[in-house]
Design a protein around this motif. Structure first.
Motif, mmCIF file in Angstrom:
data_model
loop_
_atom_site.group_PDB
_atom_site.id
_atom_site.type_symbol
_atom_site.label_atom_id
_atom_site.label_comp_id
_atom_site.label_asym_id
_atom_site.label_seq_id
_atom_site.Cartn_x
_atom_site.Cartn_y
_atom_site.Cartn_z
ATOM 1 N N LEU A 1 40.511 45.136 -11.962
ATOM 2 C CA LEU A 1 41.356 44.372 -12.876
ATOM 3 C C LEU A 1 40.508 43.573 -13.860
ATOM 4 O O LEU A 1 40.781 43.571 -15.071
ATOM 5 C CB LEU A 1 42.259 43.437 -12.072
ATOM 6 C CG LEU A 1 43.379 42.740 -12.814
ATOM 7 C CD1 LEU A 1 44.385 43.759 -13.359
ATOM 8 C CD2 LEU A 1 44.078 41.760 -11.887
ATOM 9 N N ILE A 2 39.462 42.941 -13.362
ATOM 10 C CA ILE A 2 38.559 42.164 -14.228
ATOM 11 C C ILE A 2 37.876 43.079 -15.231
ATOM 12 O O ILE A 2 37.790 42.761 -16.424
ATOM 13 C CB ILE A 2 37.529 41.399 -13.384
ATOM 14 C CG1 ILE A 2 38.227 40.279 -12.605
ATOM 15 C CG2 ILE A 2 36.407 40.834 -14.255
ATOM 16 C CD1 ILE A 2 37.348 39.614 -11.561
ATOM 17 N N LEU A 3 37.394 44.237 -14.772
ATOM 18 C CA LEU A 3 36.728 45.172 -15.677
ATOM 19 C C LEU A 3 37.687 45.715 -16.726
ATOM 20 O O LEU A 3 37.315 45.917 -17.888
ATOM 21 C CB LEU A 3 36.094 46.315 -14.884
ATOM 22 C CG LEU A 3 34.927 45.926 -13.980
ATOM 23 C CD1 LEU A 3 34.422 47.144 -13.215
ATOM 24 C CD2 LEU A 3 33.803 45.304 -14.780
ATOM 25 N N THR A 4 38.929 45.941 -16.329
ATOM 26 C CA THR A 4 39.921 46.438 -17.282
ATOM 27 C C THR A 4 40.252 45.379 -18.330
ATOM 28 O O THR A 4 40.339 45.685 -19.522
ATOM 29 C CB THR A 4 41.204 46.851 -16.537
ATOM 30 O OG1 THR A 4 40.877 47.846 -15.578
ATOM 31 C CG2 THR A 4 42.244 47.390 -17.499
ATOM 32 N N ILE A 5 40.404 44.145 -17.899
ATOM 33 C CA ILE A 5 40.750 43.066 -18.827
ATOM 34 C C ILE A 5 39.602 42.785 -19.794
ATOM 35 O O ILE A 5 39.809 42.598 -20.986
ATOM 36 C CB ILE A 5 41.142 41.791 -18.041
ATOM 37 C CG1 ILE A 5 42.487 42.013 -17.350
ATOM 38 C CG2 ILE A 5 41.208 40.569 -18.962
ATOM 39 C CD1 ILE A 5 42.873 40.921 -16.386
ATOM 40 N N THR A 6 38.372 42.779 -19.252
ATOM 41 C CA THR A 6 37.225 42.468 -20.112
ATOM 42 C C THR A 6 36.784 43.662 -20.934
ATOM 43 O O THR A 6 36.034 43.503 -21.902
ATOM 44 C CB THR A 6 36.031 41.971 -19.283
ATOM 45 O OG1 THR A 6 35.651 42.992 -18.350
ATOM 46 C CG2 THR A 6 36.364 40.678 -18.567
ATOM 47 N N ILE B 1 40.645 43.734 -7.481
ATOM 48 C CA ILE B 1 40.333 42.571 -8.321
ATOM 49 C C ILE B 1 39.213 42.902 -9.305
ATOM 50 O O ILE B 1 39.286 42.571 -10.499
ATOM 51 C CB ILE B 1 39.951 41.354 -7.443
ATOM 52 C CG1 ILE B 1 41.148 40.911 -6.605
ATOM 53 C CG2 ILE B 1 39.412 40.205 -8.289
ATOM 54 C CD1 ILE B 1 42.334 40.413 -7.411
ATOM 55 N N ILE B 2 38.181 43.573 -8.819
ATOM 56 C CA ILE B 2 37.070 43.939 -9.702
ATOM 57 C C ILE B 2 37.536 44.914 -10.789
ATOM 58 O O ILE B 2 37.186 44.758 -11.965
ATOM 59 C CB ILE B 2 35.902 44.521 -8.883
ATOM 60 C CG1 ILE B 2 35.272 43.411 -8.050
ATOM 61 C CG2 ILE B 2 34.874 45.180 -9.790
ATOM 62 C CD1 ILE B 2 34.269 43.872 -7.051
ATOM 63 N N VAL C 1 41.462 46.528 4.261
ATOM 64 C CA VAL C 1 42.360 45.722 3.420
ATOM 65 C C VAL C 1 41.561 44.850 2.457
ATOM 66 O O VAL C 1 41.829 44.837 1.246
ATOM 67 C CB VAL C 1 43.281 44.847 4.298
ATOM 68 C CG1 VAL C 1 44.004 43.799 3.453
ATOM 69 C CG2 VAL C 1 44.286 45.705 5.033
ATOM 70 N N PHE C 2 40.560 44.129 2.964
ATOM 71 C CA PHE C 2 39.791 43.256 2.081
ATOM 72 C C PHE C 2 38.947 44.050 1.096
ATOM 73 O O PHE C 2 38.777 43.634 -0.060
ATOM 74 C CB PHE C 2 38.919 42.291 2.888
ATOM 75 C CG PHE C 2 39.731 41.215 3.542
ATOM 76 C CD1 PHE C 2 40.414 40.285 2.781
ATOM 77 C CD2 PHE C 2 39.831 41.155 4.912
ATOM 78 C CE1 PHE C 2 41.185 39.308 3.374
ATOM 79 C CE2 PHE C 2 40.593 40.175 5.512
ATOM 80 C CZ PHE C 2 41.276 39.247 4.745
ATOM 81 N N GLY C 3 38.420 45.196 1.514
ATOM 82 C CA GLY C 3 37.653 46.042 0.602
ATOM 83 C C GLY C 3 38.528 46.584 -0.517
ATOM 84 O O GLY C 3 38.132 46.588 -1.692
ATOM 85 N N THR C 4 39.728 47.014 -0.160
ATOM 86 C CA THR C 4 40.649 47.528 -1.169
ATOM 87 C C THR C 4 41.081 46.427 -2.120
ATOM 88 O O THR C 4 41.128 46.620 -3.343
ATOM 89 C CB THR C 4 41.888 48.148 -0.484
ATOM 90 O OG1 THR C 4 41.445 49.149 0.426
ATOM 91 C CG2 THR C 4 42.834 48.748 -1.495
ATOM 92 N N PHE C 5 41.362 45.249 -1.582
ATOM 93 C CA PHE C 5 41.775 44.125 -2.422
ATOM 94 C C PHE C 5 40.639 43.701 -3.362
ATOM 95 O O PHE C 5 40.869 43.461 -4.552
ATOM 96 C CB PHE C 5 42.220 42.951 -1.551
ATOM 97 C CG PHE C 5 42.707 41.779 -2.353
ATOM 98 C CD1 PHE C 5 43.920 41.829 -3.025
ATOM 99 C CD2 PHE C 5 41.944 40.624 -2.448
ATOM 100 C CE1 PHE C 5 44.369 40.757 -3.768
ATOM 101 C CE2 PHE C 5 42.376 39.548 -3.186
ATOM 102 C CZ PHE C 5 43.591 39.608 -3.860
#
Length: 159
Positions: free
Chosen positions: A149-154, A146-147, A138-142
């Motif tokens: 999402l950050i890479l997509t936004i930046t 997040i990573i 769960v934490f690895g997937t989350f």
């Protein structure tokens, strides 16, 4: 609430008990345990690197394609050693160094499966195998989400 403030709220008997308990508390060798974990974890990673080089030179894998059979081999070795009861003894000596993600994850799943096998394959092994490893998934997937999402936004894709 600080430790001193906690001690001030105790009765004299409780305070005396706390002092006696602290006096007899075994001091943990944190620095030595960290060094041992670093060395053992490094040894496991070195073995993984040797396995990867073996696949690259013996079976003509590239550096990128040799990763998958290397991980599979490390998982197989960790599960085999867990089944033989060797990995747990090794982990008691080596400490956190055996928590290298792939081998530690394989050990946690195999240990749970072995522990609950008497309860049956579905409810015992299947139901309990992911209890410890589930939180890692769960934490690895989350974290991956997040990573990403950050890479997509930046707009940074790397490569």
């Amino acid at each position: 609430m600080g430790k001193k403030k906690k001690l001030q709220n105790l009765t004299p008997e409780q305070r005396k008990y706390q002092e006696t308990a602290q006096k007899h508390e075994i001091k943990r060798p944190v620095i030595a345990n960290c060094i041992k974990a670093f060395l053992i974890g490094g040894l496991i990673c070195t073995i993984g690197q040797a396995i990867q080089l073996f696949y690259m030179y013996q079976f003509d894998f590239t550096e990128k394609t040799a990763g998958n059979p290397t991980v599979a081999t490390l998982i197989f070795i960790a599960v085999l050693l867990t089944g033989l009861g060797v990995y747990d003894r090794f982990a008691q000596i080596a400490g956190a160094g055996t928590a290298v993600p792939v081998t530690g994850f394989a050990n946690s799943m195999a240990s749970a499966a072995i522990e609950h096998r008497t309860e049956g394959y579905v409810l015992g092994v299947g139901g309990n195998m992911f209890k410890l490893a589930g939180s890692v998934i769960v934490f690895g997937t989350f974290a991956a989400f997040i990573i990403a999402l950050i890479l997509t936004i930046t707009g940074f894709e790397g490569g």
